[in-house]
Design a protein around this motif. Structure first.
Motif, PDB file in Angstrom:
ATOM      1  N   ALA A 121       0.866  -1.174   0.000  1.00 33.73           N
ATOM      2  CA  ALA A 121       0.000   0.000   0.000  1.00 33.73           C
ATOM      3  C   ALA A 121       0.904   1.226   0.000  1.00 33.73           C
ATOM      4  N   VAL A 122       0.590   2.209  -0.836  1.00 37.54           N
ATOM      5  CA  VAL A 122       1.477   3.361  -1.030  1.00 37.54           C
ATOM      6  C   VAL A 122       0.703   4.647  -0.798  1.00 37.54           C
ATOM      7  N   ASP A 123       1.255   5.500   0.063  1.00 39.82           N
ATOM      8  CA  ASP A 123       0.653   6.808   0.294  1.00 39.82           C
ATOM      9  C   ASP A 123       1.099   7.780  -0.799  1.00 39.82           C
ATOM     10  N   GLY A 124       0.197   8.672  -1.170  1.00 36.14           N
ATOM     11  CA  GLY A 124       0.575   9.758  -2.065  1.00 36.14           C
ATOM     12  C   GLY A 124       0.392   9.501  -3.541  1.00 36.14           C
ATOM     13  N   ILE A 125      -0.206   8.352  -3.923  1.00 35.30           N
ATOM     14  CA  ILE A 125      -0.466   8.113  -5.347  1.00 35.30           C
ATOM     15  C   ILE A 125      -1.703   8.920  -5.745  1.00 35.30           C
ATOM     16  N   ARG A 126      -1.529   9.847  -6.703  1.00 37.02           N
ATOM     17  CA  ARG A 126      -2.630  10.743  -7.058  1.00 37.02           C
ATOM     18  C   ARG A 126      -3.046  10.646  -8.513  1.00 37.02           C
ATOM     19  N   CYS A 127      -2.104  10.377  -9.402  1.00 39.75           N
ATOM     20  CA  CYS A 127      -2.407  10.574 -10.813  1.00 39.75           C
ATOM     21  C   CYS A 127      -1.515   9.687 -11.665  1.00 39.75           C
ATOM     22  N   ALA A 148      12.815   6.391  -1.616  1.00 41.97           N
ATOM     23  CA  ALA A 148      13.734   7.263  -2.348  1.00 41.97           C
ATOM     24  C   ALA A 148      13.034   7.962  -3.503  1.00 41.97           C
ATOM     25  N   LEU A 149      11.941   7.368  -4.009  1.00 42.68           N
ATOM     26  CA  LEU A 149      11.154   7.991  -5.077  1.00 42.68           C
ATOM     27  C   LEU A 149      10.141   8.989  -4.537  1.00 42.68           C
ATOM     28  N   GLY A 150      10.064   9.097  -3.200  1.00 47.46           N
ATOM     29  CA  GLY A 150       9.149  10.053  -2.586  1.00 47.46           C
ATOM     30  C   GLY A 150       7.818   9.481  -2.162  1.00 47.46           C
ATOM     31  N   PHE A 151       7.716   8.148  -2.056  1.00 47.71           N
ATOM     32  CA  PHE A 151       6.442   7.515  -1.695  1.00 47.71           C
ATOM     33  C   PHE A 151       6.637   6.606  -0.484  1.00 47.71           C
ATOM     34  N   LEU A 183       5.654  18.747  -3.926  1.00 52.60           N
ATOM     35  CA  LEU A 183       7.017  18.744  -3.393  1.00 52.60           C
ATOM     36  C   LEU A 183       7.647  17.356  -3.484  1.00 52.60           C
ATOM     37  N   ARG A 184       6.856  16.299  -3.232  1.00 49.58           N
ATOM     38  CA  ARG A 184       7.381  14.939  -3.351  1.00 49.58           C
ATOM     39  C   ARG A 184       7.861  14.676  -4.776  1.00 49.58           C
ATOM     40  N   ALA A 185       7.061  15.128  -5.732  1.00 48.19           N
ATOM     41  CA  ALA A 185       7.445  14.914  -7.128  1.00 48.19           C
ATOM     42  C   ALA A 185       8.702  15.697  -7.481  1.00 48.19           C
ATOM     43  N   LEU A 186       8.769  16.957  -7.070  1.00 49.69           N
ATOM     44  CA  LEU A 186       9.919  17.789  -7.417  1.00 49.69           C
ATOM     45  C   LEU A 186      11.203  17.300  -6.759  1.00 49.69           C
ATOM     46  N   LYS A 187      11.100  16.734  -5.552  1.00 44.25           N
ATOM     47  CA  LYS A 187      12.299  16.246  -4.851  1.00 44.25           C
ATOM     48  C   LYS A 187      12.997  15.139  -5.612  1.00 44.25           C
ATOM     49  N   VAL A 188      12.225  14.358  -6.354  1.00 41.75           N
ATOM     50  CA  VAL A 188      12.836  13.255  -7.108  1.00 41.75           C
ATOM     51  C   VAL A 188      12.948  13.598  -8.594  1.00 41.75           C
ATOM     52  N   GLY A 189      12.830  14.887  -8.907  1.00 43.26           N
ATOM     53  CA  GLY A 189      13.018  15.325 -10.284  1.00 43.26           C
ATOM     54  C   GLY A 189      11.876  14.990 -11.210  1.00 43.26           C
TER      55      GLY A 189
END
Length: 732
Positions: A23-29, A78-81, A163-169
């Motif tokens: 189960a992964v938190d933060g999956i939006r799109c 490390a991918l932000g999730f 921010l999670r997305a931008l942190k991992v480019g």
């Protein structure tokens, strides 16, 4: 931080391959899905990762020799999730907490937007030229005092995701929303500080309000699918009562139960394993397997499945599968696969959604530069660019297809239908001819008594006891049809003739017509049932002949009629004898019939149809029809529990009724139409809305309303994919 041991959650497969569901938190799109799948796919040792956006779960496969499960979780971090092993209770708690959080933020944004709108009305209620600058600045600062903390709180889900997305480019759909909100707030503060006339605090807060409405509705829609998976998980028992050789029993975690063990199932308990009943008789609620809620009598030698409910008596069950590998586990896997797999339209939608972020940022920057070069002041040019960022609708594009697939898969599941391939819905909707196998497909796989009127009730137990004493397939089928009476122990069997018990006038015989001297009775039965197998019974001077054959599946006639009404041509291709196929074809009104075919012959005929441009729907039992099922444009298999995992069909269904075939076609055609409608709506919306925003004819507030409204339209339209029948049944 304490080290985790996740090995208990790992599934071990052949060839040194391991898999785990997280189960992964933060999956939006779609951007989040792409980031996870491509990010994990680049890691050595990981064979594949598939994101289920509806359930917010990730299935990962890797080489056990190269990675431990903890490393997979670390790579997701490390991918932000943030990821953790899928546990139904934990996911449900997390989903409920997220819903409550969204509702609180929605309430705060709604309350704040009303107050800021009142302040805006107070400022602009008079003639704008006569407004006192000091009064205007005072109301603007009041608006800022409300809007800034509101935006920080209500916009947190979007800001954190960006921010999670931008942190991992990476760039996801929340990045342009965040940029638009931050720029609009910054410009409004700057305008207020410099005593300017324009501030957009009301538009920003209203934007967040409408965005939160869309996200909350999306969360509710996803919960519909999670509820189905949660209902399945609730049927899984955590423990079983294991019996040892001495008859002692121990309550044991289901993970420690192995094939070959014996477990006790008490009345009122759910069966925790797949297995064969060794002792005991009871009634089971098998609605999970058959769809029928009426209790079914069960006894020695009969199969039971995990998730079914034991109603009346205690059973001792020899375990065939526990935990993983059970029918319940396989249904759960197929359900998750159905809502997470990628069809042709889903892949198209995903690609378009991934292109959204770079395209819209480029477009917004070009809009700003264009208006500024045209001579417009930079604040006004920047606000038009912000409106472009807001009005484009990635949500409508990203939800256009997956939302329909989620609802359609849920509707199919309620009818005991499961998709095994991602594009099966589209291919099923394209079918123009339905080809049926006979044995096990149009007819039930187990032989039944075709002339029950020839069997008086008082003779059922005696005939059943004789039949149960033989291993002959027809005798065993007769015994099952008569309720599985205990076998007689004084039976003698004459090879090739039949069974006998007793002596003199009390002698009973069961077997061939000649063995029982029932030639006269057999003649009339054979005339009525020419394709059936005949078994005679004699007791003294009493003789009767029973016709055993495969009866039509329930609702077979209605299903054939529904397929014809939908415009499909009907054909029967069978390996059975012509005299056995002809009565079935005549009863169903099918004229395109071929009998006596080998599996290769069926495949050749299907290839010939395809060469003539036909889109063939093959319906077979998944056993000797495997080549034809695999070679058809789309295939459906009515599978028994033991063949569920091995079925070659694209779509499988449980239960005896043939009605799911017509229901699957109806839902598939409805879903394909809605997918295309949503896709075109999303494209046309952006084609119309973006030029309006670029031309400076929309404000951020109008953009927020338009963008949220477009997401709501595609979501509500997707709910129509349930189909008329499935919807009426769900309401019932």
């Amino acid at each position: 931080m304490a080290a985790q041991d996740l090995s208990v959650f790992v599934r071990h497969r052949d060839g040194g391959v391991a898999s785990m569901e997280l189960a992964v938190d933060g999956i939006r799109c779609a951007g989040c899905m792409q980031a996870i799948e491509s990010g994990l796919g680049r890691e050595p040792g990981i064979l594949g990762a598939r994101v289920n956006l509806a359930l917010k779960r990730v299935s990962v496969e890797w080489r056990e020799a190269l990675l431990r499960p903890e490393a997979v979780v670390d790579k997701l971090a490390a991918l932000g999730f943030k990821a953790y092993p899928f546990v139904p209770e934990r996911q449900e708690d997390g989903a409920a907490a997220e819903e409550r959080s969204l509702l609180r933020r929605l309430g705060v944004a709604g309350f704040a937007s009303m107050n800021i709108m009142l302040l805006s009305v107070a400022v602009w209620s008079g003639n704008s030229a006569d407004i006192d600058p000091t009064t205007r600045d005072f109301f603007h600062w009041l608006s800022a005092l409300i809007a800034l903390p509101t935006a920080a709180y209500a916009g947190r889900p979007f800001f954190e995701s960006a921010l999670r997305a931008l942190k991992v480019g990476a760039v996801n759909m929340d990045v342009p929303i965040t940029i638009g909100v931050v720029l609009a707030l910054a410009m409004s503060v700057a305008e207020t500080w410099n005593h300017g006339r324009h501030a957009y605090f009301d538009g920003v807060v209203m934007l967040l309000f409408f965005l939160l409405i869309g996200r909350y509705l999306d969360q509710l829609m996803r919960r519909r699918t999670r509820d189905l998976a949660g209902n399945l998980a609730a049927l899984k028992a955590e423990t079983a009562t294991r019996l040892d050789a001495d008859g002692n029993w121990t309550v044991t975690p289901i993970a420690a139960i192995a094939p070959g063990d014996r477990v006790l199932v008490r009345p009122g308990e759910r069966v925790s394993v797949d297995g064969i009943v060794e002792t005991g008789r009871s009634e089971l609620d098998q609605s999970l397997v058959t769809g029928e809620t009426a209790p079914v009598a069960i006894g020695h030698g009969e199969r039971v499945h995990a998730g079914t409910l034991n109603l009346t008596g205690a059973l001792t069950v020899h375990v065939e599968a526990a935990g993983q590998g059970t029918l319940l586990d396989e249904i759960d896997r197929l359900m998750s696969q159905a809502v997470g797999s990628r069809s042709r339209y889903v892949r198209l939608s995903d690609r378009a959604a991934r292109l959204y972020a770079p395209v819209v940022h480029t477009l917004a920057a070009a809009t700003f530069l264009g208006w500024f070069a045209w001579g417009l002041a930079w604040p006004e040019a920047l606000m038009i660019a912000v409106t472009v960022l807001i009005i484009t609708c990635p949500c409508a594009l990203g939800l256009a297809i997956p939302a329909v697939q989620v609802v359609a898969a849920s509707a199919l599941f309620k009818r005991k239908i499961m998709l095994k391939e991602g594009d099966a819905l589209e291919r099923l909707a394209e079918a123009d001819i339905a080809v049926f196998d006979k044995t096990g497909t149009l007819t039930l796989p187990e032989p039944d008594i075709l002339n029950p009127e020839a069997l008086p009730p008082e003779r059922r137990a005696a005939i059943g006891a004789l039949a149960a004493a033989s291993n002959h397939p027809l005798a065993q089928a007769l015994a099952r049809a008569l309720g599985g009476a205990p076998a007689r122990t004084d039976v003698q069997e004459e090879r090739g003739q039949g069974l006998s018990a007793g002596a003199g006038d009390d002698e009973q015989r069961l077997g061939s017509i000649v063995f029982c001297g029932a030639e006269a009775e057999a003649a009339s039965v054979k005339a009525l049932h020419p394709g059936a197998s005949l078994i005679a019974y004699r007791h003294g001077g009493y003789r009767t002949v029973l016709a055993l054959g495969q009866s039509l599946r329930p609702e077979a006639r209605e299903t054939i009629a529904a397929l014809r009404a939908a415009g499909l041509e009907i054909a029967i291709l069978s390996g059975d004898r012509s005299e056995a196929v002809a009565p079935i074809a005549a009863e169903l009104g099918v004229t395109h019939v071929r009998a006596g075919l080998l599996p290769g012959d069926k495949l050749n005929l299907l290839d010939s149809m395809a060469a003539n441009g036909r889109k063939v729907l093959m319906v077979g039992d998944g056993l000797n029809d495997a080549p034809a099922l695999a070679g058809a444009h789309v295939s459906i298999s009515p599978v028994s529990a033991t063949h569920l995992a091995q079925a070659a069909a694209d779509v499988v269904f449980l239960g005896d009724s043939l009605a799911p075939v017509a229901a699957a076609l109806e839902i598939a055609r409805k879903a394909r139409g809605l997918m295309l409608q949503n896709l075109w709506f999303a494209v046309l919306y952006n084609a119309v809305a973006v030029p309006i925003a670029i031309a400076g004819l929309a404000t951020p507030l109008v953009a927020a309303i338009a963008m949220s409204g477009s997401s709501l339209v595609v979501t509500l339209n997707a709910l129509r994919a349930r189909g008329r029948r499935a919807q009426s049944e769900a309401e019932a």
